[in-house]
Design a protein around this motif. Structure first.
Motif, PDB file in Angstrom:
ATOM      1  N   SER A  16      10.220  56.452  37.453  1.00  0.00           N
ATOM      2  CA  SER A  16       9.308  56.109  38.542  1.00  0.00           C
ATOM      3  C   SER A  16      10.058  55.371  39.643  1.00  0.00           C
ATOM      4  O   SER A  16      11.129  54.808  39.415  1.00  0.00           O
ATOM      5  N   GLU A  17       9.476  55.361  40.846  1.00  0.00           N
ATOM      6  CA  GLU A  17      10.086  54.612  41.947  1.00  0.00           C
ATOM      7  C   GLU A  17      10.082  53.113  41.646  1.00  0.00           C
ATOM      8  O   GLU A  17      10.965  52.380  42.100  1.00  0.00           O
ATOM      9  N   ARG A  18       9.101  52.674  40.854  1.00  0.00           N
ATOM     10  CA  ARG A  18       9.070  51.260  40.464  1.00  0.00           C
ATOM     11  C   ARG A  18      10.289  50.912  39.610  1.00  0.00           C
ATOM     12  O   ARG A  18      10.896  49.848  39.783  1.00  0.00           O
ATOM     13  N   THR A  19      10.677  51.814  38.699  1.00  0.00           N
ATOM     14  CA  THR A  19      11.863  51.578  37.874  1.00  0.00           C
ATOM     15  C   THR A  19      13.125  51.577  38.734  1.00  0.00           C
ATOM     16  O   THR A  19      14.050  50.795  38.501  1.00  0.00           O
ATOM     17  N   VAL A  20      13.156  52.447  39.756  1.00  0.00           N
ATOM     18  CA  VAL A  20      14.287  52.456  40.673  1.00  0.00           C
ATOM     19  C   VAL A  20      14.419  51.107  41.363  1.00  0.00           C
ATOM     20  O   VAL A  20      15.520  50.543  41.458  1.00  0.00           O
ATOM     21  N   ARG A  21      13.295  50.556  41.849  1.00  0.00           N
ATOM     22  CA  ARG A  21      13.323  49.252  42.526  1.00  0.00           C
ATOM     23  C   ARG A  21      13.810  48.163  41.575  1.00  0.00           C
ATOM     24  O   ARG A  21      14.578  47.270  41.962  1.00  0.00           O
ATOM     25  N   ARG A  22      13.375  48.235  40.309  1.00  0.00           N
ATOM     26  CA  ARG A  22      13.796  47.223  39.341  1.00  0.00           C
ATOM     27  C   ARG A  22      15.304  47.301  39.069  1.00  0.00           C
ATOM     28  O   ARG A  22      15.986  46.273  39.023  1.00  0.00           O
ATOM     29  N   ARG A  25      21.253  47.798  50.440  1.00  0.00           N
ATOM     30  CA  ARG A  25      20.330  47.560  51.547  1.00  0.00           C
ATOM     31  C   ARG A  25      19.212  48.582  51.519  1.00  0.00           C
ATOM     32  O   ARG A  25      19.430  49.774  51.263  1.00  0.00           O
ATOM     33  N   ALA A  26      17.988  48.108  51.776  1.00  0.00           N
ATOM     34  CA  ALA A  26      16.843  49.008  51.876  1.00  0.00           C
ATOM     35  C   ALA A  26      16.863  49.691  53.237  1.00  0.00           C
ATOM     36  O   ALA A  26      17.044  49.041  54.270  1.00  0.00           O
ATOM     37  N   ASP A  46      10.956  58.130  54.937  1.00  0.00           N
ATOM     38  CA  ASP A  46      11.471  58.493  53.624  1.00  0.00           C
ATOM     39  C   ASP A  46      12.476  57.436  53.194  1.00  0.00           C
ATOM     40  O   ASP A  46      13.614  57.729  52.835  1.00  0.00           O
ATOM     41  N   GLY A  47      12.037  56.186  53.240  1.00  0.00           N
ATOM     42  CA  GLY A  47      12.923  55.055  53.019  1.00  0.00           C
ATOM     43  C   GLY A  47      13.583  55.076  51.667  1.00  0.00           C
ATOM     44  O   GLY A  47      13.057  55.639  50.695  1.00  0.00           O
ATOM     45  N   GLY A  48      14.747  54.435  51.605  1.00  0.00           N
ATOM     46  CA  GLY A  48      15.489  54.431  50.347  1.00  0.00           C
ATOM     47  C   GLY A  48      16.483  53.307  50.310  1.00  0.00           C
ATOM     48  O   GLY A  48      16.198  52.197  50.772  1.00  0.00           O
ATOM     49  N   ARG A 103      26.972  58.986  47.725  1.00  0.00           N
ATOM     50  CA  ARG A 103      26.570  59.378  49.072  1.00  0.00           C
ATOM     51  C   ARG A 103      26.004  58.178  49.813  1.00  0.00           C
ATOM     52  O   ARG A 103      25.690  57.156  49.212  1.00  0.00           O
ATOM     53  N   ARG A 104      25.863  58.329  51.125  1.00  0.00           N
ATOM     54  CA  ARG A 104      25.522  57.168  51.956  1.00  0.00           C
ATOM     55  C   ARG A 104      24.107  56.665  51.713  1.00  0.00           C
ATOM     56  O   ARG A 104      23.897  55.489  51.428  1.00  0.00           O
ATOM     57  N   ASP A 105      23.120  57.514  51.839  1.00  0.00           N
ATOM     58  CA  ASP A 105      21.710  57.104  51.714  1.00  0.00           C
ATOM     59  C   ASP A 105      21.028  57.884  50.600  1.00  0.00           C
ATOM     60  O   ASP A 105      21.246  59.097  50.450  1.00  0.00           O
ATOM     61  N   TRP A 106      20.189  57.176  49.864  1.00  0.00           N
ATOM     62  CA  TRP A 106      19.398  57.803  48.811  1.00  0.00           C
ATOM     63  C   TRP A 106      17.931  57.407  48.994  1.00  0.00           C
ATOM     64  O   TRP A 106      17.575  56.250  48.794  1.00  0.00           O
TER      65      TRP A 106
END
Length: 332
Positions: A26-32, A45-46, A51-53, A11-14
């Motif tokens: 965790s969101e930290r693991t997602v960023r990593r 791209r961020a 509700d940024g993703g 999908r386009r945005d998560w």
């Protein structure tokens, strides 16, 4: 990390929060994981906002292709099946399969090598579809633009779909669906010149450029393209719901065990006295009578009357053949 990539492709945005909840991390693991994918060449791209993703953008270079185990096996199966899909992509598909196998780790290569099957085409295409033609038709379907094309009529009526015989060149149609059926490709389109739905063999189609104006999408009669195409090949009209144009019911003097391997369960009703009530369909009443006769059992027609009449006509033809004397054949 592979699962994150798979979700970003779906999908386009998560939102980062939704990704973390979906993966139970965790969101930290997602960023990593996102940072690792960026390091491999994926343009992620961020997305700013409350509700940024993240969003996966197309890159200028092809990054490494990453698959989990099930995806790699599914890809190998799909590529092998593509080799018999009736298009010019067959040979490239086999080369792609060899290339994918080459870069897989040993454990996955062994899984694919152990999956031995033979992809057999269900039809016998007379001509493979040119890749450029297939892409041009598909592009017209996707963009919703009128397709202008020349169409080669079949040399013999017997090898064409009933909906596409004897059509002159210079067609204009609204392309709605590209369909793969029995080793051939078909275009389901609304013929602007005839004001009705048609199916066209793509291997007989030569698109013209540029395409025509955009059009408002129409709904295929019945709302289901698969049932629509099946109905056309069974001889049904454009508004057919997918069934046979001729359907009848008979009672066969045969055991259900003898008939069931040759009939769908819903067409067979076992009676108490060793007989069976059977409902069948075909493209004509005589063809339906002939299909019933193949069971080599006495039968009585429940209905409709057209089936009884066709059975009598067929019996007369068989009787005439049986009464013909050998010298009659010698004369002819």
């Amino acid at each position: 990390m592979l699962t994150v990539l798979s979700l970003l492709q779906a999908r386009r945005d998560w939102p980062a929060r939704v990704l973390a909840e979906r993966l139970d991390i965790s969101e930290r693991t997602v960023r990593r994981d996102v940072d690792r994918l960026r390091g491999l060449g994926y343009r992620i791209r961020a997305v700013k906002g409350p509700d940024g993703g993240y969003r996966l953008d197309a890159g200028s270079e092809l990054p490494p292709l990453l698959f989990d185990d099930d995806q790699a096996v599914a890809l190998a199966v799909a590529l092998q099946n593509a080799a018999v899909a009736g298009s010019a992509f067959g040979e490239p598909a086999l080369r792609a399969l060899a290339a994918v196998r080459q870069i897989l780790p040993n454990r996955l290569r062994h899984r694919i090598d152990g999956l031995r099957f033979t992809a057999v085409p269900t039809g016998v295409p007379t001509d493979a579809v040119d890749a450029d033609v297939l892409l041009a038709v598909s592009a017209a379907v996707r963009s919703g633009e009128v397709l202008r094309f020349d169409y080669r009529s079949p040399e013999t009526a017997g090898d064409a779909s009933p909906a596409s015989r004897d059509l002159p060149p210079g067609r204009r149609a609204e392309p709605h669906h590209l369909v793969a059926r029995n080793g051939r490709w078909y275009l389901v389109a609304y013929d602007l010149d005839r004001g009705d739905w048609r199916t066209f063999r793509v291997d007989r189609l030569s698109p013209k450029t540029p395409t025509g104006p955009r059009f408002a999408p129409r709904e295929v009669p019945g709302g289901d393209v698969a049932r629509f195409v099946s109905a056309r090949f069974r001889g049904g009209s454009s508004d057919a719901a997918g069934g046979w144009p001729c359907t009848g019911t008979v009672i066969l003097r045969a055991a259900a065990a003898e008939l069931r391997p040759h009939l769908a369960d819903e067409a067979l009703d076992e009676l108490d006295d060793g007989r069976c009530r059977v409902t069948l369909g075909s493209w004509s009443w005589v063809a339906l009578a002939g299909r019933i006769a193949q069971f080599d059992a006495d039968f009585e027609v429940v209905g409709p009357p057209e089936l009884a009449q066709a059975s009598a006509a067929l019996a007369g033809r068989f009787s005439a053949v049986g009464e013909r004397r050998p010298q009659d054949d010698a004369v002819h």
